[in-house]
Design a protein around this motif. Sequence first.
Motif, short mmCIF file in Angstrom:
data_model
loop_
_atom_site.label_atom_id
_atom_site.label_comp_id
_atom_site.label_asym_id
_atom_site.label_seq_id
_atom_site.Cartn_x
_atom_site.Cartn_y
_atom_site.Cartn_z
N LEU A 105 -16.55 -41.25 -4.63
CA LEU A 105 -15.76 -40.48 -3.67
C LEU A 105 -14.27 -40.80 -3.80
CD1 LEU A 105 -15.41 -38.64 -1.24
CD2 LEU A 105 -16.05 -40.55 0.24
N HIS A 106 -13.98 -42.06 -4.03
CA HIS A 106 -12.60 -42.49 -4.21
C HIS A 106 -11.98 -41.82 -5.43
CE1 HIS A 106 -9.39 -45.28 -5.48
NE2 HIS A 106 -9.27 -45.55 -4.20
N ARG A 107 -12.79 -41.67 -6.50
CA ARG A 107 -12.30 -41.03 -7.72
C ARG A 107 -12.07 -39.53 -7.49
NH1 ARG A 107 -9.05 -41.74 -11.70
NH2 ARG A 107 -9.62 -40.61 -13.59
N VAL A 108 -12.95 -38.90 -6.72
CA VAL A 108 -12.77 -37.49 -6.39
C VAL A 108 -11.48 -37.30 -5.59
CG1 VAL A 108 -13.71 -35.57 -5.05
CG2 VAL A 108 -15.22 -36.93 -6.50
N ASN A 109 -11.21 -38.20 -4.65
CA ASN A 109 -9.95 -38.15 -3.90
C ASN A 109 -8.77 -38.14 -4.86
OD1 ASN A 109 -11.28 -38.20 -1.49
ND2 ASN A 109 -10.86 -40.33 -1.04
N HIS A 110 -8.83 -39.02 -5.84
CA HIS A 110 -7.73 -39.18 -6.79
C HIS A 110 -7.55 -37.90 -7.61
CE1 HIS A 110 -5.03 -41.20 -9.58
NE2 HIS A 110 -5.78 -40.75 -10.59
N MET A 111 -8.64 -37.34 -8.10
CA MET A 111 -8.54 -36.14 -8.92
C MET A 111 -8.03 -34.95 -8.11
SD MET A 111 -11.82 -36.25 -11.48
CE MET A 111 -11.14 -34.88 -12.40
N ARG A 112 -8.52 -34.80 -6.89
CA ARG A 112 -8.07 -33.67 -6.07
C ARG A 112 -6.60 -33.82 -5.67
NH1 ARG A 112 -11.60 -30.27 -3.41
NH2 ARG A 112 -10.39 -30.38 -1.48
N SER A 113 -6.16 -35.03 -5.45
CA SER A 113 -4.76 -35.23 -5.06
C SER A 113 -3.82 -34.97 -6.23
CB SER A 113 -4.55 -36.65 -4.54
OG SER A 113 -4.80 -37.60 -5.55
N ASP A 114 -4.33 -35.06 -7.47
CA ASP A 114 -3.50 -34.83 -8.65
C ASP A 114 -3.40 -33.37 -9.04
OD1 ASP A 114 -2.92 -37.47 -8.90
OD2 ASP A 114 -4.39 -37.88 -10.46
N ILE A 115 -4.25 -32.52 -8.46
CA ILE A 115 -4.28 -31.12 -8.91
C ILE A 115 -3.09 -30.34 -8.39
CG2 ILE A 115 -5.57 -28.96 -8.76
CD1 ILE A 115 -8.10 -30.63 -8.68
N SER A 116 -2.96 -30.26 -7.07
CA SER A 116 -1.87 -29.49 -6.48
C SER A 116 -1.69 -29.92 -5.04
CB SER A 116 -2.16 -27.99 -6.54
OG SER A 116 -1.19 -27.28 -5.81
N PRO A 117 -0.61 -30.62 -4.74
CA PRO A 117 -0.39 -31.05 -3.36
C PRO A 117 -0.36 -29.89 -2.39
CG PRO A 117 1.11 -32.16 -4.85
CD PRO A 117 0.44 -31.09 -5.65
N GLY A 118 0.10 -28.70 -2.84
CA GLY A 118 0.15 -27.56 -1.95
C GLY A 118 -1.22 -27.02 -1.62
N VAL A 119 -2.09 -26.95 -2.65
CA VAL A 119 -3.43 -26.40 -2.44
C VAL A 119 -4.32 -27.40 -1.72
CG1 VAL A 119 -5.50 -25.56 -3.60
CG2 VAL A 119 -3.23 -24.91 -4.43
N LEU A 120 -4.20 -28.68 -2.11
CA LEU A 120 -5.07 -29.70 -1.54
C LEU A 120 -4.25 -30.59 -0.61
CD1 LEU A 120 -7.05 -30.62 -4.77
CD2 LEU A 120 -7.76 -29.12 -2.91
N SER A 121 -3.63 -30.00 0.37
CA SER A 121 -2.74 -30.76 1.25
C SER A 121 -3.50 -31.71 2.15
CB SER A 121 -1.94 -29.79 2.12
OG SER A 121 -2.80 -28.98 2.89
#
Length: 403
Positions: free
Chosen positions: A296-312
């Motif tokens: 779950l921690h790794r998923v957080n990291h990957m989602r935060s790296d994609i697009s701060p606007g989309v995954l705010s």
Amino acid sequence: MQAPDVTKLQAFVIYLQGLRMHKGHALSWTLVAVAVRLANALGLGTEMHTSAFQVEIRRRLWYCICLMDTQATLDRGSVPLVPAKALGMPPLIINDADISPSGVNLQPMQQPALDMLFSSMVFDAMCCHKRLCASESPEDGWRTWRQKVELVAAFEQSMKERYCMVDDASASPIEVFTKYGAQSICVNMHLLLRRPPYRQEHNAVPPWDDFDCMQVATEVLERDLRVCGDPTSPWAWKQWIPWYCLAIVLAELLRAPAGPMADRSYAAARATFSRYAPTTREADARTVWKPIAKLLHRVNHMRSDISPGVLSTVGPSVVISGSTGIDSTSTSSINANSNELHKLSSDSYGLLDPTSDIDWNMWFVDAEAGTDTLPSDEQHAFSNILDLNPEHGVSFLDWDLLL
């Protein structure tokens, strides 16, 4: 153990069920093997008795042990001890009032055999799962895939016809509970076929299989997170923690971390983790949950790296490096930026505390020493292997690598 008999083994099986429910899975997983050996010593599964009562009691006991064996494989990610060919004849679907030392009443009943209704349903599921776990040689390739898909499809149809054709308004509580259980088990059987919770010697899933594991596993989590109605409340203690489906969702999110389906899956995964993850450091509880926390921690990291606007709604990942432990600033940032996500999870799934966040320090920092508990080789695996090689595009390899 030195002088086993059926009555003592019955008591031992009841004890193991209580042990599994109240003290975790590690010890019960080990002791199930003892129950299997004792059953073999008593010749269960190969009944040669003349008494119909004794035959039925022994079959019930043997199938209960085989069911606990299947539960243990899912609890701990191992292969079953008892193969499908060793099951023998199943118990009769009759009420307890129709079985006694004086004989077994096999006459047609006016009412359904509700005493054995749920047991017969899970016994059917156990038999199907053991057939799916039958060993294959690498030379078989994907030649048996069609047969396995047909096996699961036939199992699903049988479950619908035998246990799901009931009206909730007029059915008894045990019939409603059995119906809900059958529906969930059917979905999970499709997942067990494609994502078994143990490593396989060779890949058994052909590349043309288009079953959407992430969507189906997400639906299992969503169904579990909904508040159950009053008809099933007497069996609230018989809770199945869906860590297996949670692991599938997180593994799939590493491949497709963005998009509407990913957002839906991520919300369900966070809500499930928040509801079920243990709040203590007990080794048995953390055996499964610490790897899931890492995932779950790794998923957080990957989602935060994609697009701060989309995954705010997703805060930056906690950084684990060297022996410095978890950076407190990053942890605070996660807490500050994930309120909207928690609100989504709370609104959708009825979580009690929408502002609560995951205490990453509990999972990755030694409380007394204040240092990171991951050894250097595990840190390397955490930062690299859990990327799961998104370029090769074959999700079953990701799952095997995760295991």
